[in-house]
Design a protein around this motif. Structure first.
Motif, PDB file in Angstrom:
ATOM      1  N   LEU A 165       2.756   7.050   9.546  1.00 21.41           N
ATOM      2  CA  LEU A 165       2.413   6.211   8.402  1.00 21.41           C
ATOM      3  C   LEU A 165       2.745   4.780   8.803  1.00 21.41           C
ATOM      4  O   LEU A 165       3.880   4.496   9.198  1.00 21.41           O
ATOM      5  N   LEU A 166       1.766   3.894   8.745  1.00 17.69           N
ATOM      6  CA  LEU A 166       1.915   2.545   9.281  1.00 17.69           C
ATOM      7  C   LEU A 166       1.915   1.496   8.179  1.00 17.69           C
ATOM      8  O   LEU A 166       1.261   1.649   7.145  1.00 17.69           O
ATOM      9  N   TRP A 167       2.641   0.425   8.425  1.00 20.51           N
ATOM     10  CA  TRP A 167       2.496  -0.767   7.592  1.00 20.51           C
ATOM     11  C   TRP A 167       1.195  -1.447   7.983  1.00 20.51           C
ATOM     12  O   TRP A 167       0.863  -1.523   9.169  1.00 20.51           O
ATOM     13  N   ARG A 192       4.154   6.157  -1.707  1.00 22.14           N
ATOM     14  CA  ARG A 192       4.848   5.034  -2.354  1.00 22.14           C
ATOM     15  C   ARG A 192       6.361   5.198  -2.204  1.00 22.14           C
ATOM     16  O   ARG A 192       7.065   4.267  -1.810  1.00 22.14           O
ATOM     17  N   SER A 193       6.845   6.392  -2.541  1.00 22.13           N
ATOM     18  CA  SER A 193       8.288   6.617  -2.499  1.00 22.13           C
ATOM     19  C   SER A 193       8.831   6.512  -1.081  1.00 22.13           C
ATOM     20  O   SER A 193       9.970   6.080  -0.865  1.00 22.13           O
ATOM     21  N   LEU A 194       8.019   6.909  -0.085  1.00 21.98           N
ATOM     22  CA  LEU A 194       8.448   6.782   1.308  1.00 21.98           C
ATOM     23  C   LEU A 194       8.620   5.309   1.677  1.00 21.98           C
ATOM     24  O   LEU A 194       9.584   4.938   2.369  1.00 21.98           O
ATOM     25  N   ALA A 195       7.696   4.471   1.222  1.00 18.42           N
ATOM     26  CA  ALA A 195       7.794   3.030   1.497  1.00 18.42           C
ATOM     27  C   ALA A 195       8.988   2.418   0.770  1.00 18.42           C
ATOM     28  O   ALA A 195       9.771   1.650   1.354  1.00 18.42           O
ATOM     29  N   PHE A 196       9.149   2.765  -0.513  1.00 23.44           N
ATOM     30  CA  PHE A 196      10.258   2.217  -1.289  1.00 23.44           C
ATOM     31  C   PHE A 196      11.601   2.607  -0.677  1.00 23.44           C
ATOM     32  O   PHE A 196      12.519   1.789  -0.584  1.00 23.44           O
ATOM     33  N   SER A 197      11.704   3.867  -0.260  1.00 28.50           N
ATOM     34  CA  SER A 197      12.959   4.345   0.318  1.00 28.50           C
ATOM     35  C   SER A 197      13.289   3.626   1.617  1.00 28.50           C
ATOM     36  O   SER A 197      14.438   3.206   1.837  1.00 28.50           O
ATOM     37  N   ALA A 198      12.277   3.459   2.486  1.00 30.84           N
ATOM     38  CA  ALA A 198      12.512   2.779   3.763  1.00 30.84           C
ATOM     39  C   ALA A 198      12.943   1.331   3.543  1.00 30.84           C
ATOM     40  O   ALA A 198      13.850   0.831   4.227  1.00 30.84           O
ATOM     41  N   VAL A 201      16.630   1.235   2.205  1.00 33.37           N
ATOM     42  CA  VAL A 201      17.595   1.492   3.272  1.00 33.37           C
ATOM     43  C   VAL A 201      17.756   0.256   4.157  1.00 33.37           C
ATOM     44  O   VAL A 201      18.855  -0.054   4.634  1.00 33.37           O
ATOM     45  N   ALA A 202      16.649  -0.474   4.364  1.00 29.30           N
ATOM     46  CA  ALA A 202      16.684  -1.681   5.202  1.00 29.30           C
ATOM     47  C   ALA A 202      17.211  -2.893   4.447  1.00 29.30           C
ATOM     48  O   ALA A 202      17.346  -3.981   5.026  1.00 29.30           O
ATOM     49  N   LEU A 249      10.050  -5.189   8.506  1.00 34.65           N
ATOM     50  CA  LEU A 249       9.358  -3.972   8.085  1.00 34.65           C
ATOM     51  C   LEU A 249       9.976  -2.766   8.785  1.00 34.65           C
ATOM     52  O   LEU A 249       9.792  -2.587   9.984  1.00 34.65           O
ATOM     53  N   PRO A 250      10.703  -1.938   8.067  1.00 37.23           N
ATOM     54  CA  PRO A 250      11.383  -0.789   8.690  1.00 37.23           C
ATOM     55  C   PRO A 250      10.408   0.323   9.051  1.00 37.23           C
ATOM     56  O   PRO A 250       9.291   0.389   8.533  1.00 37.23           O
ATOM     57  N   ALA A 251      10.830   1.195   9.937  1.00 32.92           N
ATOM     58  CA  ALA A 251      10.000   2.337  10.334  1.00 32.92           C
ATOM     59  C   ALA A 251       9.778   3.265   9.149  1.00 32.92           C
ATOM     60  O   ALA A 251      10.646   3.419   8.281  1.00 32.92           O
TER      61      ALA A 251
END
Length: 282
Positions: A165-167, A192-198, A201-202, A249-251
């Motif tokens: 999944l890429l930015w 969405r939740s994967l992006a918000f979580s990353a 964390v960052a 932009l985190p992984a």
């Protein structure tokens, strides 16, 4: 003398472009990275052009690679159909396939059109579905096959591949803006939740700048510079580029794309052939 394109080399090329990395592709194909790199260079020698731009963050298509990509996909699709070993006269009936909208911009629709021309007694239907709609469509018989996020499937997929999944952003977009403006798919959307979580964390602050259920609208908003989004490699578009992972932009977590089949369709000759084609294209 004419030079043939080896389908094995084309498949290696496709896996690399889909996963965006030679190391990821080598792992998926069960090969060493040096061996895969050698095969990619062999394909480049046959074509006479560099096909992949190699960088520390992964690989991207050159102009020649982008030109070869749709031909490679269609060659492998037809190869998969031929290997199904089914005489054309025996292929008839209807088969509906649910796919993520992310795959509509690939050569998959063209491969289905080729299949239909080869088998005029068949009726194929592609249905773009949200991941959350896939299980219901399979259970109701609306579709016989699905290519989707495996997280939405009731049972383990028959076959799967992990895809990054890429930015994604417009060229020269400043990803250090605080809070980070996001262009997101409307709910329900697991990514969405994967992006918000990353981002959390960052330690990045973010805000929703635009949201829509349409991939076309997401592309337009990103091209306009409204913000960054998250896309699969297959969903990139003109004016929308992969934004490198950095301190800004985190992984992101990889996505498991799975192939599912309605149990009642087992043994159906047409569905078998279409499933084989999907495995070649995914």
């Amino acid at each position: 003398m004419a030079i043939d394109l080896d389908t094995g080399l084309l498949r290696n090329f496709l896996v690399c472009t889909r996963l965006g990395s030679i190391s990821r592709a080598a792992h998926a194909l069960g090969r060493t990275q040096p061996a895969l790199s050698q095969q990619l260079r062999r394909l480049e020698d046959i074509v006479g052009e560099a096909l992949l731009q190699r960088a520390a963050t992964g690989v991207s298509l050159t102009a020649a690679g982008a030109a070869l990509l749709p031909y490679a996909e269609r060659i492998l699709a037809l190869s998969g159909e031929a290997l199904a070993g089914v005489p054309r006269a025996k292929l008839s009936g209807r088969c509906s396939v649910g796919i993520l909208e992310d795959f509509t911009g690939t050569s998959l629709p063209a491969a289905f059109a080729d299949f239909g021309r080869l088998h005029p007694d068949t009726t194929l239907e592609l249905v773009a579905l949200l991941g959350s709609e896939t299980r219901t469509a399979l259970d109701s018989g609306r579709i016989q096959l699905a290519l989707c996020d495996a997280e939405f499937l009731e049972r383990p997929p028959r076959w799967s591949v992990r895809v990054p999944l890429l930015w994604a952003a417009a060229e020269n977009f400043d990803a250090t803006i605080d809070p980070l403006p996001l262009v997101m798919f409307s709910e329900p959307c697991r990514w969405r939740s994967l992006a918000f979580s990353a981002l959390s964390v960052a330690g990045r602050c973010w805000r929703i700048a635009f949201e829509s259920g349409s991939l076309t609208a997401i592309h337009a908003a990103v091209r306009a510079g409204l913000g960054v989004t998250t896309l699969l490699p297959t969903a990139m578009a003109q004016g929308v580029v992969s934004a490198p992972v950095s301190q800004s932009l985190p992984a992101l977590t990889d996505i498991e794309i799975g192939l599912a089949r309605r149990p009642e369709s087992e043994g159906d000759v047409l569905t078998n052939a279409v499933e084989g084609m999907l495995k070649q294209l995914a």
